[in-house]
Each structure stands twice: as C-alpha cells, then as structure tokens.
Design a protein around this motif. Structure first.
Motif, PDB file in Angstrom:
ATOM      1  N   ARG A  42     -81.872  46.121 -21.292  1.00 35.62           N
ATOM      2  CA  ARG A  42     -83.119  46.514 -20.623  1.00 35.62           C
ATOM      3  C   ARG A  42     -83.259  48.024 -20.476  1.00 35.62           C
ATOM      4  O   ARG A  42     -82.276  48.763 -20.529  1.00 35.62           O
ATOM      5  CB  ARG A  42     -83.151  45.892 -19.213  1.00 35.62           C
ATOM      6  N   THR A 343     -98.949  46.156 -26.040  1.00 38.36           N
ATOM      7  CA  THR A 343     -99.334  45.552 -24.751  1.00 38.36           C
ATOM      8  C   THR A 343    -100.202  44.311 -24.924  1.00 38.36           C
ATOM      9  O   THR A 343    -100.003  43.312 -24.232  1.00 38.36           O
ATOM     10  CB  THR A 343    -100.083  46.580 -23.879  1.00 38.36           C
ATOM     11  N   GLU A 347     -99.380  40.243 -24.224  1.00 35.47           N
ATOM     12  CA  GLU A 347    -100.205  39.374 -23.378  1.00 35.47           C
ATOM     13  C   GLU A 347    -100.500  38.050 -24.074  1.00 35.47           C
ATOM     14  O   GLU A 347    -100.463  36.993 -23.444  1.00 35.47           O
ATOM     15  CB  GLU A 347    -101.506  40.094 -23.045  1.00 35.47           C
ATOM     16  N   ALA A 351     -95.840  37.348 -22.443  1.00 37.98           N
ATOM     17  CA  ALA A 351     -94.597  38.074 -22.183  1.00 37.98           C
ATOM     18  C   ALA A 351     -94.884  39.500 -21.732  1.00 37.98           C
ATOM     19  O   ALA A 351     -94.076  40.403 -21.941  1.00 37.98           O
ATOM     20  CB  ALA A 351     -93.728  38.071 -23.435  1.00 37.98           C
ATOM     21  N   GLU A 352     -96.060  39.705 -21.139  1.00 34.24           N
ATOM     22  CA  GLU A 352     -96.475  41.063 -20.760  1.00 34.24           C
ATOM     23  C   GLU A 352     -95.621  41.648 -19.637  1.00 34.24           C
ATOM     24  O   GLU A 352     -95.709  42.838 -19.362  1.00 34.24           O
ATOM     25  CB  GLU A 352     -97.962  41.088 -20.384  1.00 34.24           C
ATOM     26  N   ASP A 353     -94.768  40.833 -19.015  1.00 37.76           N
ATOM     27  CA  ASP A 353     -93.889  41.354 -17.959  1.00 37.76           C
ATOM     28  C   ASP A 353     -92.549  41.852 -18.506  1.00 37.76           C
ATOM     29  O   ASP A 353     -91.727  42.385 -17.777  1.00 37.76           O
ATOM     30  CB  ASP A 353     -93.628  40.261 -16.914  1.00 37.76           C
ATOM     31  N   ARG A 354     -92.314  41.690 -19.826  1.00 36.14           N
ATOM     32  CA  ARG A 354     -91.016  42.105 -20.376  1.00 36.14           C
ATOM     33  C   ARG A 354     -91.082  42.705 -21.776  1.00 36.14           C
ATOM     34  O   ARG A 354     -90.119  43.280 -22.261  1.00 36.14           O
ATOM     35  CB  ARG A 354     -90.032  40.930 -20.366  1.00 36.14           C
ATOM     36  N   ARG A 357     -93.979  47.328 -23.574  1.00 38.35           N
ATOM     37  CA  ARG A 357     -94.032  48.598 -22.846  1.00 38.35           C
ATOM     38  C   ARG A 357     -92.639  49.204 -22.746  1.00 38.35           C
ATOM     39  O   ARG A 357     -91.638  48.480 -22.811  1.00 38.35           O
ATOM     40  CB  ARG A 357     -94.541  48.379 -21.405  1.00 38.35           C
ATOM     41  N   LYS A 359     -90.917  50.539 -19.996  1.00 40.11           N
ATOM     42  CA  LYS A 359     -90.906  50.693 -18.548  1.00 40.11           C
ATOM     43  C   LYS A 359     -89.639  50.063 -17.992  1.00 40.11           C
ATOM     44  O   LYS A 359     -89.093  49.132 -18.592  1.00 40.11           O
ATOM     45  CB  LYS A 359     -92.116  49.980 -17.933  1.00 40.11           C
ATOM     46  N   GLY A 361     -87.063  47.717 -16.449  1.00 37.16           N
ATOM     47  CA  GLY A 361     -87.062  46.259 -16.358  1.00 37.16           C
ATOM     48  C   GLY A 361     -87.496  45.574 -17.635  1.00 37.16           C
ATOM     49  O   GLY A 361     -87.200  44.395 -17.836  1.00 37.16           O
ATOM     50  N   TYR A 362     -88.184  46.292 -18.517  1.00 32.72           N
ATOM     51  CA  TYR A 362     -88.620  45.712 -19.790  1.00 32.72           C
ATOM     52  C   TYR A 362     -87.448  45.702 -20.775  1.00 32.72           C
ATOM     53  O   TYR A 362     -86.499  46.479 -20.649  1.00 32.72           O
ATOM     54  CB  TYR A 362     -89.789  46.515 -20.379  1.00 32.72           C
TER      55      TYR A 362
END
Ligand SMILES: [Zn+2]
Length: 399
Positions: A42, A343, A347, A351-354, A357, A359, A361-362
């Motif tokens: 990560r 991005t 979506e 899987a837009e939370d990981r 991007r 950032k 945590g990704y």
C-alpha cells in the motif's frame, strides 16, 4: 516503552520504501517533487519529505497504475492455424506473456470480459497468490451468448430468461467478479452488430447479477442492443456505435459507463494481413471505427461516463492504452482521458476506495512515465518506463 516504540518505528521504516518523483498526478491534483512512501502493498504517504533513504525518480511523472476494463487475457494466437492456441491450463500457461505485456503499458488492473474454461479466474488467483506475474484481474468467466448459427450448446450459452439467470449464477458460482453478456453479433472482422439477447433476457441477466452483488457488462456493436442494455440497467455498455440521442441521454442519466473500445478495430485493420482477413475486410472495419468515434463524441458531449477498455486479444497486448488517444480525439482533455483509465475505471469496478489514485491506503500501483500526460496523453501511452504493482516493481526500463 519508548525504546520499544522507536524499535517498532525503525522496523516499519525498514519495510517502507520511498520514491521521489518530479511530478505526481494523484488522481485529483498535480504535486511537484513529491515523495511516495510505500509500505508492503500500500501507499503510506504522498508528500514533500521522507525519513531515510529515497530512491530518485525525479526524471519521471508518477501516475496511478492504469486500469483496462476490457481484455481477453487468455486469447493467444496460434500464428500458423490463426486460431486460439490452447485451452484450459494451456491457455493459462500461454497467457503469461499477455499479462506481462499488459503490465509494461502501465496497466496494473484489468477487467477480463470473457474466457473459456474459467482460465481467467485461474489466472486471477495465480497472480493474486504471487505465482504468476500480471495485473490484478477482475474476471468474468464465460460470456453469456445465445444459440445461433454454428454456435451454442457450450458453457455460457443461455436461451430464455430462466437459462440466463442460471448461467449468470453459474459464473458467480465459479468465482466470477463480473458478468459479461454478448448482446449482439460482432467481433474480429465481423462488424454486423445484430442484437442477440432480447430486452427481457438482458433484464434477467442484470437482475441476477445485481442480486448476487456483481456488475454486468453488455457487449453490443449496434444501437438496438445498446438501447435495450441501457434500458435493462447494465453497468457498462461495450463497443456500441450509432446510439441515438435518447439512448445516450438515458445512459448519462443512469450513469452507465460507455467502453467504446475504438482502438481494437484499428488493431484488426493493422493486422488484417497477418490474420489473413479477406481483401474487403478493412473497409467495414474502418467505417465502424469512424462511427464508433462519432458515437463517442456525442456521448462525451452528453455527459456519459467513460472507462478505457482495449478489448485486447492475441498480439494486441502491449497496446492496451492506445484507446486514450481516441478519447482525446473524441473531445476529452488529456486529464479527462487519463481519468477513464484511473479514477473512473476504478469506479466502474467498484474499487474506487483502493484503486485508481495515489493516496494513503490505496494499493501501491504506480506507473512512472517520461513527460507529463496532462500536457500530452502520449506520455501515458508510450512513455511508461517503470511500473509498481502492489508494492513490487514489475517493470523497470529506467536503466
Ligand atoms: Zn471483448
């Protein structure tokens, strides 16, 4: 206690690795001269400074590892017989080069839409376990198709609402992440685009997929299949040309993704000789490309969401991201085009939370490119020199 905490912090720092880039495009903004700290698989931080040693990548721009939402990784060409080179385990074995070539384009995730013998699911699991080198795979298993001239009867075939529901459930039961349905004719040199599944069958497939928490991609070359796929509530529509304004408006309103795959017919035109297509094949293919581009222009102006899909098969792997140039031709800025492979594609995968991007945590999925893709999209297409996937360097052409 403090000494112990310091030791823990020191151990963590040892596991972390820091890379300084000239530019970082994190998916929202541009950050100059920034350090990306990676810990295990990560991203730990993106910022100006870092503790400890930093690997100098200041010659490059870091972009999120890209996502190709339409591949056929297990399609390998037997160049003598001009057919699929292997089935089952053989297809998985032979597909390793497709997977590696995909990584070299900076693509670290694919949505694989259609494979025989669940070979894509096997690849997904081998790659996830670190036993095969390749992108993360969201696999569909068999694409659903109707019985028609010379085809049908095999797994994936479904006629009527009841069979459609059953075959969707079979794919999910076999481990599919996503459902693929062939809603029209058209593939390779065939650009006919006649609707196959009815609206009722498409609706049944959408309902069965969504009931099991899966998304569904519907393939349709022509406008009638697209209209019914959109009416039925598909999550993405693949290829479609000639969609009318009403269909496009409904697509925008329902936030359904358009995956035009314009470039895959360019591949067939460029390789018509190698594939031994008949002399007249390139005319209809070129005509389809132009109608595909026109439809993309209209859809983009109408506010439809796009995701980048190559529809790569055979020797097209390694050209996965050439679709981005078509998107710029369709009216997107390079930034908007890049989003379709980062991005926005994330979506579509849910899987837009990981993914998509750079950032904290990704997943540490990073492509280092020469140049700035926001100025010229070609930097993302031809400028990839180094790729990290899940914290591991999988491509390095920096030396
Ligand atoms: Zn396809």
């Amino acid at each position: 206690m403090i000494r112990l905490l310091l030791l823990v912090a020191f151990a963590a720092a040892l596991h972390a690795q820091a890379y300084r880039f000239g530019l970082v495009l994190d998916g929202e903004k541009v950050i100059q001269n920034a350090v990306i700290v990676v810990e295990k698989d990560r991203i730990k931080s993106v910022g100006a400074t870092a503790v400890g040693s930093v690997i100098d990548m200041t010659r490059y721009t870091a972009i999120p590892g890209m996502i190709d939402v339409h591949t056929h990784l297990t399609y390998v060409l037997d160049t003598n017989r001009l057919t699929q080179a292997g089935r089952g385990a053989a297809a998985v074995y032979l597909s390793q080069s497709n997977a590696k070539k995909t990584l070299e384009t900076g693509v670290t995730t694919v949505r694989n839409l259609g494979a025989s013998d669940y070979a894509d699911i096997a690849m997904r699991d081998l790659i996830a376990a670190g036993m095969m080198t390749g992108p993360r795979v969201f696999a569909s298993g068999y694409g659903l198709q109707i019985t028609r001239g010379g085809r049908g009867g095999g797994p994936g075939t479904a006629d009527g609402v009841a069979e459609v529901t059953k075959v969707v459930r079979q794919q999910v039961g076999a481990g599919a992440d996503v459902i693929k349905m062939y809603g029209s004719t058209g593939s390779g040199q065939d650009v006919t685009g006649d609707q196959t599944f009815t609206y009722e069958e498409m609706k049944a497939a959408v309902d069965a997929s969504h009931a099991l928490g899966k998304r569904i991609a519907i393939h349709t070359y022509g406008p009638r299949g697209a209209r019914d796929a959109i009416r039925a509530g598909a999550d993405s529509v693949e290829h479609a040309t000639d969609m009318d304004d009403e269909t496009i408006a409904e697509m925008a309103r329902k936030k359904i993704f358009y995956v035009p795959t314009i470039d895959h017919n360019r591949y067939y035109v460029d390789n018509a000789q190698m594939l031994k297509y008949p002399a007249g094949a390139t005319g209809p293919l070129n005509d389809f490309i132009m109608r595909n581009l026109e439809t993309a222009k209209k859809a983009f102006r109408a506010g439809v969401r796009f995701a980048m899909g190559s529809d790569a098969v055979y020797t097209m792997f390694g050209e996965n991201t050439r679709e981005l140039a078509w998107f710029v031709k369709a009216g997107m800025t390079p930034e908007q085009a890049l989003k379709t492979a980062t991005t926005d594609a994330a979506e579509l995968l849910g899987a837009e939370d990981r993914l998509g991007r750079l950032k904290p945590g990704y997943f540490a999925d990073i492509a280092a490119v020469e140049g700035n893709p926001l100025e010229n999209i070609d930097a993302a297409i031809n400028g990839v020199r180094w790729v990290m996937k899940g914290g591991a360097v999988v491509v390095d052409k920096t030396k």
